[in-house]
Enzyme design. Structure first.
Site, PDB file in Angstrom:
ATOM      1  N   MET A 156       0.847  -1.203   0.000  1.00  0.00           N
ATOM      2  CA  MET A 156       0.000   0.000   0.000  1.00  0.00           C
ATOM      3  C   MET A 156       0.878   1.248   0.000  1.00  0.00           C
ATOM      4  SD  MET A 156      -2.747  -1.062   2.910  1.00  0.00           S
ATOM      5  CE  MET A 156      -3.471  -2.696   2.988  1.00  0.00           C
ATOM      6  N   MET A 205      -1.828  -2.114  -3.940  1.00  0.00           N
ATOM      7  CA  MET A 205      -2.805  -1.049  -3.715  1.00  0.00           C
ATOM      8  C   MET A 205      -2.051   0.266  -3.791  1.00  0.00           C
ATOM      9  SD  MET A 205      -4.904  -2.990  -0.746  1.00  0.00           S
ATOM     10  CE  MET A 205      -3.562  -4.151  -0.564  1.00  0.00           C
ATOM     11  N   GLY A 228      -7.430  -1.480   2.096  1.00  0.00           N
ATOM     12  CA  GLY A 228      -6.659  -0.578   2.952  1.00  0.00           C
ATOM     13  C   GLY A 228      -6.390  -1.114   4.337  1.00  0.00           C
ATOM     14  N   PHE A 229      -7.304  -1.927   4.838  1.00  0.00           N
ATOM     15  CA  PHE A 229      -7.176  -2.394   6.222  1.00  0.00           C
ATOM     16  C   PHE A 229      -7.652  -3.839   6.358  1.00  0.00           C
ATOM     17  CE2 PHE A 229      -7.906   2.146   6.159  1.00  0.00           C
ATOM     18  CZ  PHE A 229      -6.820   2.616   6.898  1.00  0.00           C
ATOM     19  N   GLY A 230      -7.050  -4.531   7.305  1.00  0.00           N
ATOM     20  CA  GLY A 230      -7.532  -5.860   7.648  1.00  0.00           C
ATOM     21  C   GLY A 230      -8.669  -5.756   8.655  1.00  0.00           C
ATOM     22  N   GLY A 231      -9.357  -6.841   8.863  1.00  0.00           N
ATOM     23  CA  GLY A 231     -10.364  -6.909   9.920  1.00  0.00           C
ATOM     24  C   GLY A 231     -11.669  -6.207   9.637  1.00  0.00           C
ATOM     25  N   GLY A 233     -10.839 -10.051   1.656  1.00  0.00           N
ATOM     26  CA  GLY A 233     -11.479  -9.093   2.549  1.00  0.00           C
ATOM     27  C   GLY A 233     -12.624  -9.681   3.343  1.00  0.00           C
ATOM     28  N   GLY A 234     -12.415  -9.799   4.639  1.00  0.00           N
ATOM     29  CA  GLY A 234     -13.481 -10.298   5.506  1.00  0.00           C
ATOM     30  C   GLY A 234     -13.807 -11.762   5.287  1.00  0.00           C
ATOM     31  N   GLY A 239      -6.858 -12.608   6.322  1.00  0.00           N
ATOM     32  CA  GLY A 239      -5.877 -12.016   7.234  1.00  0.00           C
ATOM     33  C   GLY A 239      -6.250 -12.272   8.671  1.00  0.00           C
ATOM     34  N   SER A 240      -7.254 -11.533   9.164  1.00  0.00           N
ATOM     35  CA  SER A 240      -7.596 -11.635  10.581  1.00  0.00           C
ATOM     36  C   SER A 240      -8.161 -13.012  10.942  1.00  0.00           C
ATOM     37  CB  SER A 240      -8.575 -10.525  10.976  1.00  0.00           C
ATOM     38  OG  SER A 240      -9.631 -10.444  10.056  1.00  0.00           O
TER      39      SER A 240
END
Ligand code: DX5
Ligand code: ZN
Length: 221
Positions: A37, A68, A142-145, A174-175, A195-196
């Site tokens: 990123m 990204m 942009g973000f995990g979780g 994602g998710g 990821g999470s």
């Protein structure tokens, strides 16, 4: 076709990357997903080719780079030299998608197109012959979780129909969790990034197995 599981390093402990990689590798991960990123295409910064180079030295499973960034082309050569096996670039930012995908392939790396949740499937249509895989974002990148966007399942299904007759990998990112893995696999996803759901679990091996079983189980029903 069994679904491949790609842990996303974004949710790992960045102070102990080698240890984290070794753990998911030993737990049976198929690919290692690397989120690069630039703080511009997405409001977050991660790592670049020097870190990827170090990761390649301690990782035996294929490295899967998700760029990204607003200007991916200059990164491709360095990532290929580091040993990355797949590179995905975002359809929303690349001006000359055909040229950029060809540039990735010229380095002997599989070329992927990533698509954000609100970008229509038709944006990919003419790029399909030039892509080796698709990366469907099921959260805003942009973000995990973040929470899985359920409309992504139908999007995967539409893309699978568009690619009918072609053995094209559709990766979802994602998710992703056991409660949506079955629906995604059923819709035509062949690689799941998590990821999470993996690095946030107390037992990463069990988390990978749970995702794999969930994805496979729905195919048997
Ligand atoms: C998000 C990244 C994902 C992220 C997924 O921008 O592209 O790869 O790591 O993390 P989870 O699985 O936690 O949504
Ligand atoms: Zn990603």
């Amino acid at each position: 076709m069994s679904v491949r599981i790609a842990p996303s390093l974004l949710s790992a402990d960045f102070a102990h990357l080698a240890r984290e990689v070794a753990e998911v590798q030993a737990a049976g991960a198929d690919l290692l997903h690397l989120d690069i990123m630039d703080g511009c295409f997405v409001p977050n910064l991660t790592f670049g080719p020097p870190v990827v180079h170090c990761l390649a030295a301690c990782c035996e499973i294929p490295l899967d780079a998700h760029l990204m960034v607003v200007n991916p082309d200059p990164l491709v050569g360095e990532l290929a030299a580091a040993g990355v096996r797949r590179i995905a670039i975002h359809v929303e930012v690349v001006h000359h998608l055909h040229r950029s995908l060809a540039g990735i392939r010229q380095h002997g790396v599989a070329a992927g197109v990533a698509i954000n949740p609100a970008t229509p499937v038709r944006a990919l249509e003419d790029a399909l012959p030039f892509a080796d895989f698709l990366l469907v974002m099921s959260v805003n990148p942009g973000f995990g979780g973040q929470t899985f966007i359920p409309e992504s399942v139908a999007k995967v299904h539409r893309l699978r129909e568009l690619c009918a007759g072609r053995d094209l990998d559709i990766t979802v990112d994602g998710g992703v969790a056991p409660d949506n893995a079955a629906r995604l696999a059923d819709a035509g996803a062949t690689t799941l990034v998590a990821g999470s759901a993996i690095f946030g679990a107390p037992n990463r091996g069990r988390a990978i197995e749970e995702l794999r079983r969930s994805a496979a189980g729905d195919h048997l029903r």
